[in-house]
Enzyme design. Structure first.
Site, mmCIF file in Angstrom:
data_model
loop_
_atom_site.group_PDB
_atom_site.id
_atom_site.type_symbol
_atom_site.label_atom_id
_atom_site.label_comp_id
_atom_site.label_asym_id
_atom_site.label_seq_id
_atom_site.Cartn_x
_atom_site.Cartn_y
_atom_site.Cartn_z
ATOM 1 N N GLY A 9 0.809 -1.204 0.000
ATOM 2 C CA GLY A 9 0.000 0.000 0.000
ATOM 3 C C GLY A 9 0.846 1.258 0.000
ATOM 4 O O GLY A 9 0.571 2.210 -0.732
ATOM 5 N N ASP A 13 8.734 7.002 8.592
ATOM 6 C CA ASP A 13 8.398 6.481 9.911
ATOM 7 C C ASP A 13 7.239 7.316 10.416
ATOM 8 O O ASP A 13 7.214 8.540 10.223
ATOM 9 C CB ASP A 13 9.591 6.570 10.865
ATOM 10 N N GLY A 65 -3.963 0.437 11.737
ATOM 11 C CA GLY A 65 -3.345 1.058 12.905
ATOM 12 C C GLY A 65 -4.369 1.662 13.845
ATOM 13 O O GLY A 65 -5.368 1.035 14.199
#
Length: 209
Positions: A15, A73, A166
């Site tokens: 993704g 990140d 998430g």
């Protein structure tokens, strides 16, 4: 950089590769994922910030491949926990037992909601943060830079929505009146920390046509 050049995206997440490959292609740059370089293996991210971890990944990949590398990140910062889980977002609840059939994402959310169970709504401010790092190998000049994107929101008391991943189900976007997990992919990219970081990266990309 010039048309026909290649970059390596320091991720095996299909993704993320797709999200970055499309806009880079518009600049005439071909993006490869880490699945093209399985010999690199796992990269230890032991930095103390999003920027440090992104640079660690990008430097390793650039040195190994001799190509420009892009790494990111990201994580969730909460005001009530002074920025936690932050860079530890992905493994926040690794010290908790899994419930039967529970995913890592669901366990992370369960722990966060438990820790913040007594925090009132006015103090549940949070944000998604994404840092992207670009590293050119020494043969191409060794240039490095980072960009950052943030998405401000509020932490819900229970998950809402089925999209995303998430912490999306407990991240509330007050302007849209929906959780991140209730947004379409296009809506999320228009609002998200990753979309904003990507926009900053593309704006700084050298030799744009």
């Amino acid at each position: 950089m010039a048309t026909g050049d290649k970059v390596v995206l320091a991720t095996s997440n299909a993704g993320k590769v797709r999200e970055l490959a499309e806009p880079l292609a518009a600049l005439g740059v071909e993006a490869l994922g880490l699945d093209s370089f399985p010999e690199i293996g796992e990269i230890v991210e032991d930095g103390d910030s999003f920027e440090a971890n992104a640079l660690i990944k990008a430097r390793v990949v650039a040195a190994h491949t001799g190509l420009v590398s892009i790494a990111d990140d990201s994580g969730l910062e909460t005001d009530a926990l002074h920025g936690a889980p932050g860079i530890h977002s992905a493994r926040y609840a690794d010290d908790w037992e899994f419930l039967a059939g529970e995913s890592r994402d669901a366990r992370n959310i369960r722990k966060l909601l438990h820790v913040l169970r007594d925090v009132p709504e006015a103090e549940r401010g949070c944000r998604f943060v994404c840092c992207m790092a670009v590293v050119f190998p020494p043969s191409l000049g060794g240039r490095e830079w980072t960009v950052r994107g943030a998405w401000e929101g509020r932490l819900l008391t229970a998950p809402r929505g089925e999209n995303g991943f998430g912490y999306d189900p407990v991240f509330w976007d007050a302007e849209l009146g929906r959780s991140a997990a209730e947004l379409t992919r296009e809506e999320k990219m228009g609002r998200s920390h990753r979309g904003r970081a990507l926009g900053a990266l593309l704006a700084a990309w050298p030799d744009k046509p």
